[in-house]
Design an enzyme around this catalytic site. Sequence first.
Site, PDB file in Angstrom:
ATOM      1  N   ASP A   1      16.942  43.907  30.549  1.00  9.24           N
ATOM      2  CA  ASP A   1      16.717  44.387  29.178  1.00  9.24           C
ATOM      3  C   ASP A   1      15.709  45.529  29.116  1.00  9.24           C
ATOM      4  OD1 ASP A   1      17.702  41.422  28.819  1.00  9.24           O
ATOM      5  OD2 ASP A   1      18.090  42.509  26.969  1.00  9.24           O
TER       6      ASP A   1
ATOM      7  N   LYS B   1      16.701  37.914  30.441  1.00 11.58           N
ATOM      8  CA  LYS B   1      16.770  36.627  29.740  1.00 11.58           C
ATOM      9  C   LYS B   1      15.813  35.598  30.318  1.00 11.58           C
ATOM     10  CE  LYS B   1      18.472  35.823  26.827  1.00 11.58           C
ATOM     11  NZ  LYS B   1      17.752  35.846  25.520  1.00 11.58           N
TER      12      LYS B   1
ATOM     13  N   ALA C   1      21.834  44.071  26.255  1.00 12.73           N
ATOM     14  CA  ALA C   1      21.066  45.284  25.989  1.00 12.73           C
ATOM     15  C   ALA C   1      21.933  46.516  25.683  1.00 12.73           C
ATOM     16  CB  ALA C   1      20.104  45.535  27.158  1.00 12.73           C
TER      17      ALA C   1
HETATM   18  O1  MRU Z   1      19.310  37.681  24.242  1.00  7.38           O
HETATM   19  P1  MRU Z   1      20.455  38.372  24.897  1.00  7.38           P
HETATM   20  O2  MRU Z   1      21.639  37.489  25.074  1.00  7.38           O
HETATM   21  O3  MRU Z   1      20.782  39.676  24.247  1.00  7.38           O
HETATM   22  O4  MRU Z   1      19.903  38.701  26.350  1.00  7.38           O
HETATM   23  C1  MRU Z   1      20.704  39.466  27.188  1.00  7.38           C
HETATM   24  C2  MRU Z   1      20.252  39.546  28.588  1.00  7.38           C
HETATM   25  O5  MRU Z   1      19.175  39.107  28.941  1.00  7.38           O
HETATM   26  C3  MRU Z   1      21.151  40.278  29.520  1.00  7.38           C
HETATM   27  O6  MRU Z   1      21.005  39.802  30.819  1.00  7.38           O
HETATM   28  C4  MRU Z   1      20.780  41.765  29.497  1.00  7.38           C
HETATM   29  O7  MRU Z   1      20.766  42.244  28.193  1.00  7.38           O
HETATM   30  C5  MRU Z   1      21.687  42.573  30.321  1.00  7.38           C
HETATM   31  S1  MRU Z   1      23.250  42.855  29.572  1.00  7.38           S
HETATM   32  C6  MRU Z   1      24.010  43.937  30.601  1.00  7.38           C
END
Ligand code: MRU
Length: 370
Positions: free
Chosen positions: A254, A265, A65
Amino acid sequence: MDRENLSEEAVSELLSGIENVRLNEEETAVVIIDQTKLPGKTEYLELKTAEELYDAIFELKVRGAPAIGICAAYGMYILSKRIRAENGLQFYEKCKEHAAYLNASRPTAVNLSWALHRMERLVEENLSHTPAELTEMLRQEGRRIQAEDAAMCRAISEYGVSLLREGDGILTHCNAGPLATSRYGTALGPLFLGKERGMHFHVFSDETRPLLQGARLTSYELEQAGIDVTLICDNMASIVMKNGWVQACMVGCDRIAANGDTANKIGTSGVAILAKHYGIPFYVLGPSSTIDFQCKTGEDIEIEQRNPDEIKSKFYARPMAPESVKCYNPAFDVTDHTLISAIITERGILRAPFESSLAEAFPERAGAGR
Ligand code: MRU
């Protein structure tokens, strides 16, 4: 975080050595590490056009994110350099078009729209300036967004490590380390900081189907740092918890709704349900740029749906499912706030009821809506 607080010197200091998202030397492109190539290959990509920026975010070449917000913010600066406008208003109209286009690349992580909105608003508030001046303002704002993220990750890591004890087992899902953020990361930040201070942890990294962020990125980042990490399939989380090997779960986020419901995720909510069953604390770690006070609850969060091929064939030598089978491939799920032991932000460890603890920690954001 208040943008006035960071001097240019502090910004430069915070940005030094950050490699995952940055500007190239000539400032003609956003440079990213192509996360889809890790851990086998460290390849840098230069993103110069709106389409290249959009595709890199959509295809998860840059992901996490905060990282996509930073990439988009720098992208706005790079794109603004090619805007042909006679005055601030014309420049603003073009900026709005770029922001709307980039914002459509991924819907769930609020950091993307948050960063784009911040860049856009800066221009809107300074319409009397020339396009050249506005371009320079966008440059500085992109740098500040990234520097603030680095500072927030550091503060989150400090709060997070205070919850851990020497020798603890930690389970994490997806990747919320330096690649996804700036420097320390969020969920992995306390582990890196603890390690620097001589602490030892045993980390269980869920592989994170279907895109394997845990296998490809989290286990890679932790191994590189010399932190003990064991990779498990997502469906093994229960057994390691039952075995007594996990003292805390730490995950990133996110989008956090005003009541504490948290999108992260896909698979995160299952981990939280298991943690509750086994009496293990479940911590969400994230910067304020991930809080969306406009979403009252998780019901208001849009969940990105992705291509079925990610389940059926990606990462396999040959397709592993009937070609015509239906697939459901949501990229995120929402963890109910009742399953969360604490939300760890740069302003502290927030506990339930989250509606009030979040609003009290960030009164300026809660009041303004975003
Ligand atoms: O689809 P992604 O890999 O962008 O998903 C990311 C996540 O779910 C992370 O856990 C989240 O963005 C936190 S990053 C500090």
